[in-house]
Structures are given as structure tokens and as C-alpha cells.
Design a protein around this motif. Structure first.
Motif, PDB file in Angstrom:
ATOM      1  N   TRP A  58       0.824  -1.202   0.000  1.00 52.10           N
ATOM      2  CA  TRP A  58       0.000   0.000   0.000  1.00 52.10           C
ATOM      3  C   TRP A  58       0.865   1.262   0.000  1.00 52.10           C
ATOM      4  O   TRP A  58       0.525   2.260  -0.644  1.00 52.10           O
ATOM      5  N   VAL A  59       1.977   1.235   0.722  1.00 47.13           N
ATOM      6  CA  VAL A  59       2.898   2.380   0.714  1.00 47.13           C
ATOM      7  C   VAL A  59       3.435   2.599  -0.698  1.00 47.13           C
ATOM      8  O   VAL A  59       3.514   3.731  -1.184  1.00 47.13           O
ATOM      9  N   THR A  60       3.796   1.497  -1.368  1.00 48.33           N
ATOM     10  CA  THR A  60       4.302   1.598  -2.737  1.00 48.33           C
ATOM     11  C   THR A  60       3.247   2.166  -3.678  1.00 48.33           C
ATOM     12  O   THR A  60       3.538   3.008  -4.532  1.00 48.33           O
ATOM     13  N   ILE A  61       2.007   1.713  -3.515  1.00 50.26           N
ATOM     14  CA  ILE A  61       0.909   2.222  -4.356  1.00 50.26           C
ATOM     15  C   ILE A  61       0.738   3.722  -4.146  1.00 50.26           C
ATOM     16  O   ILE A  61       0.585   4.492  -5.113  1.00 50.26           O
ATOM     17  N   ALA A  99      -4.495   6.807   2.907  1.00 51.79           N
ATOM     18  CA  ALA A  99      -5.390   6.722   4.063  1.00 51.79           C
ATOM     19  C   ALA A  99      -5.535   5.298   4.570  1.00 51.79           C
ATOM     20  O   ALA A  99      -5.784   5.080   5.768  1.00 51.79           O
ATOM     21  N   LEU A 100      -5.387   4.316   3.686  1.00 56.21           N
ATOM     22  CA  LEU A 100      -5.541   2.917   4.102  1.00 56.21           C
ATOM     23  C   LEU A 100      -4.470   2.488   5.093  1.00 56.21           C
ATOM     24  O   LEU A 100      -4.688   1.586   5.897  1.00 56.21           O
ATOM     25  N   SER A 103       7.988   7.118   4.126  1.00 56.34           N
ATOM     26  CA  SER A 103       8.343   6.524   2.847  1.00 56.34           C
ATOM     27  C   SER A 103       9.759   6.921   2.449  1.00 56.34           C
ATOM     28  O   SER A 103      10.206   8.037   2.730  1.00 56.34           O
ATOM     29  N   ALA A 104      10.451   6.014   1.781  1.00 54.05           N
ATOM     30  CA  ALA A 104      11.824   6.278   1.331  1.00 54.05           C
ATOM     31  C   ALA A 104      11.863   6.719  -0.124  1.00 54.05           C
ATOM     32  O   ALA A 104      12.944   6.784  -0.724  1.00 54.05           O
TER      33      ALA A 104
END
Length: 428
Positions: A23-26, A57-58, A121-122
Motif C-alpha cells: 500500500w505504501v508503494t501504491i 489513508a488505508l 516513505s523512502a
């Protein structure tokens, strides 16, 4: 409270389907797509921002996020939007105009979310790099359109000035930001003796400047770009180096002046437009700005504390219009082309204090060394000074440049500060 417990039921269900890292990548991908789309499209930016908001938000830990809103960099944007909403209560404008005037402030609500996400996030540099790549492609397209206006999506008169999409003001703001932002890595690479990469970035920066010199440039960019360069020299160069670069810039500026009819025309229009306005009440670009500012100051003095309310500006200008139809004094507008006056007319001193407080805390966020801090600082500086001539914080394009640039660079800066704090040795 655990992170899982702080999430909504929908978030917990969706989290079972995909891992948190996915989800972070998305969310990162949608942020990159937003940066890529910004120089080209308004509708795509709106779509990608909504997709980013949904995916980010997820994975939001709402307890931590709400705690982060206590930071001035987060709650001041919220306070400005809240004031815009409250301002609808004492405005005399129709409700449609009041709500329409609130909408330009809504983008500021995305800032805290960007801080939160890119603190974790990186991939923040992906977003900043995507914007640069997109602007490089745009400068290529602008140069093509300058030679063949038929390629442009704009009317013939705009295409002849090298505009493929958007307008020359938005394009100039992008090119000026990228050109000056590249100064930091170029100097760093030269000091590290990485000549080839420095030359590559230097060529890209020169490409932006050449386009603004020989194709099209806004007068706002002409005024603010030297200020941005001066900030860079003050913060990152020794005084001898600054003098040498100043001499080179002066020489190149003189050369550009003699070889670029476009640059001479833009510069000379300052004086021509002012003279026509003063002697004949002609609605030139400079003239109507001065008229807007003069009347806006009067409106502010009539309601200095809380202003006339959200969406009241156009009605005030309609009441103040005088003279023949096509004169400077007869012009009616809902935006006085100055961010401070735009806020002051609607929300008075309270609004101006909140605006400048937000700018200040965002400037202070980017104190220190590093490319990310430099980019964030430059975005704020550009917005402050270009907002002397436009309401760039509330304009769609420049406003999203501010939100995306400050939000991404701010999150990365906060993450770097946390890493430094965690590695510092304990005191005695």
C-alpha cells in the motif's frame, strides 16, 4: 493503542488483501504520477491526488496522524482553511461565490498527509525527480512548438510563444524552479569532481534558462528568479564565488538582452504598460494590477480585522468599478493578483497573520544543509515572492507546486531529523 486498533474497519479488511509495504508503494506511485502530470494537466492531477489520498489513508495510523496535526507546519494550513469556511458566515456574496472561494484553499489540507507519508516513505526523491523529468520533457516540447506552432494544443497566438499546454506563467514558474534548484547538486558535483554528471545537470539548467530567454517567460519569473539565485548564493556559496557568479550572470544577462527580442519586449513592456495606465487609464497588465492593489488596500481598510468574508472580492470590485467599459478603473475581478491582498480583503488581519505564519514555519522547516532542504526552501521562497504579483498559493498549478514540493520535501526533512536524533549519543 496498537496501529491495527487505530485503523478503520475498512482499512483492516483491505490490509488483509495487500501488505502494508504494498500500500505504501501504491501511494508512492500515485504521488509520482501526480508530479509527472502537474506540468501537463489539471484533471490528471486531481485524479492522481484523490487516488493518493485513498491509498495513503488505508495505511494511516490515525492516532499518530492526529498527534502530528499539533505541529505548526500542519495545523496552520488547517487553520487557514477553517478561516475560509468561517468567512462564509459574514460574507455578503451569494453562497455559490462563497463556496467557490473556499475551494482554492482545500489543497492545503493535503499538506499534513504528505508530511506524514513521506516521513515514513523512502521514495520522496522519486516524486521530486519525476517533476524535474516532466519539466525537461515540457521544455523540449516547448522548443518544438516554438518552431512549429501547429503541434500545440493551444490557440495560435499562444502556440507561437512556445506554449504546448497550460500557459506561459505556469510554464515559467516550473522552469525557473527547476533551473535554480539544480544549482545545488551542480555545485556539489563540481566540488566532488564529478564533472560529467555536473555538466549534464548544468546543460539541463541552461536549457530551462534558454527557453525562458528566447521562447517565452513571464515577468513574474523575471523578477523572482534573481531573488532565488541570491538566496542560493547567500546560503551555499562563499562571497568570492558569489561575486564571480554574479559577474558571469551579469555578462550573460547582457548577452541575452542583446540577442533576445522576446526578453527585451518583456522588459520594456513594464515601462510602456505603466505609462499607458497612468496617462490614459488603459487596462494594461501592469496598470490593472496597480488598480487591483489600490482598491484592495481600500477594501482591507474598510474591514481590517476579519475582512469582508469569503468570496466577497468580486462584489467589492463591481461596486468600485468606474470609468468607461474598457478602462483600468472599470475592471472587475475576484482575485487581486496578490496573495496577501487576496487574503486581507476576505479575512482581514487574522487571515494575513495565518498566511505569513504558515510561510514562516515552512521556511524554518527547511533550515540546514542538503538537497531536499534546499528544494523545500526554494519552493517556499518562490511561492512567497511570486505571490507578490499573483495569488499563487490559491492558483491551481502554483498552489499544487507548493503543496507537493513542501509536503514531500518536508516529510523527507522530518525523517532525516528523526534519524539524526536517534543516532546522537546520550548526554552525560
Amino acid at each position: 493503542m496498537s496501529a491495527d486498533a487505530a485503523m478503520s474497519p475498512i482499512s483492516r479488511v483491505l490490509r488483509l488483501r495487500l501488505s502494508p509495504a504494498t500500500w505504501v508503494t501504491i501511494a508512492d506511485v500515485f504521488a509520482v504520477l501526480t508530479a509527472l502530470a502537474l506540468p501537463w494537466s489539471t484533471s490528471l492531477v486531481a485524479i492522481f491526488v484523490l487516488c493518493w489520498l485513498g491509498s495513503a489513508a488505508l495505511m494511516l495510523d490515525y492516532g499518530i496522524y492526529l498527534q502530528s496535526l499539533k505541529r505548526p507546519i500542519c495545523f496552520l494550513p488547517f487553520a487557514l482553511v477553517a478561516l475560509a469556511l468561517l468567512g462564509t458566515l459574514w460574507s455578503d456574496a451569494p453562497w455559490g461565490a462563497r463556496l467557490y472561494a473556499v475551494s482554492p484553499t482545500i489543497k492545503l489540507l493535503v499538506l499534513p498527509g504528505l508530511f506524514y507519508h513521506f516521513e515514513r516513505s523512502a521514495r520522496g526523491m522519486w516524486v521530486l525527480s519525476a517533476f524535474l523529468v516532466s519539466c525537461v520533457l515540457l521544455v523540449v516540447m516547448s522548443s518544438v512548438v516554438a518552431f512549429d506552432p501547429a503541434v500545440s494544443l493551444k490557440p495560435v497566438e499562444e502556440a507561437a510563444r512556445g506554449i504546448f499546454v497550460k500557459n506561459y506563467i505556469d510554464q515559467s514558474q516550473e522552469f525557473a524552479l527547476c533551473a535554480v534548484a539544480l544549482a545545488y547538486p551542480i555545485i556539489g558535483l563540481l566540488r566532488a569532481k564529478k564533472i560529467r554528471l555536473a555538466l549534464l545537470l548544468g546543460a539541463i539548467a541552461v536549457g530551462f534558462v534558454v527557453n525562458m530567454t528566447f521562447v517565452t517567460v513571464s515577468r513574474t519569473a523575471m523578477v523572482t528568479m534573481p531573488i532565488m539565485l541570491a538566496v542560493f548564493a547567500l546560503l551555499h556559496l562563499k562571497w568570492r564565488t558569489s561575486l564571480m557568479i554574479f559577474g558571469m550572470v551579469t555578462l550573460l544577462s547582457g548577452l541575452a538582452w542583446t540577442t533576445s527580442p522576446q526578453l527585451r519586449l518583456k522588459t520594456e513592456s513594464f515601462f510602456t504598460d505603466y505609462r499607458l495606465y497612468k496617462t490614459g487609464n488603459v487596462p494594461t497588465s501592469i496598470g490593472i494590477r496597480l488598480e487591483f492593489w489600490r482598491k484592495s488596500l481600500r477594501f482591507f481598510m474598510e474591514a481590517p480585522f476579519i475582512g469582508h468574508g469569503t468570496g466577497s472580492t468580486r462584489g467589492l470590485f463591481e461596486q468600485a468599478a468606474t470609468g468607461i467599459t474598457y478602462s483600468a478603473t472599470s475592471q472587475v475581478i475576484g482575485n487581486p493578483h496578490n496573495q496577501t491582498l487576496n487574503v486581507a480583503v476576505q479575512w482581514g488581519t487574522i487571515g494575513v497573520v495565518l498566511l505569513y505564519a504558515m510561510w514562516l514555519v515552512h521556511l524554518l522547516l527547511f533550515r540546514g544543509e542538503g538537497l531536499v532542504a534546499w528544494i523545500g526552501l526554494l519552493v517556499v521562497v518562490q511561492n512567497i515572492f511570486t505571490s507578490l504579483f499573483n495569488s499563487h498559493l490559491f492558483d491551481f498549478h502554483e498552489g499544487w507546486m507548493y503543496v507537493l514540493g513542501v509536503g514531500v520535501a518536508g516529510g523527507m526533512t522530518l525523517a532525516a531529523k528523526q534519524r539524526r536524533a536517534s543516532t546522537e549519543p546520550f548526554g552525560p
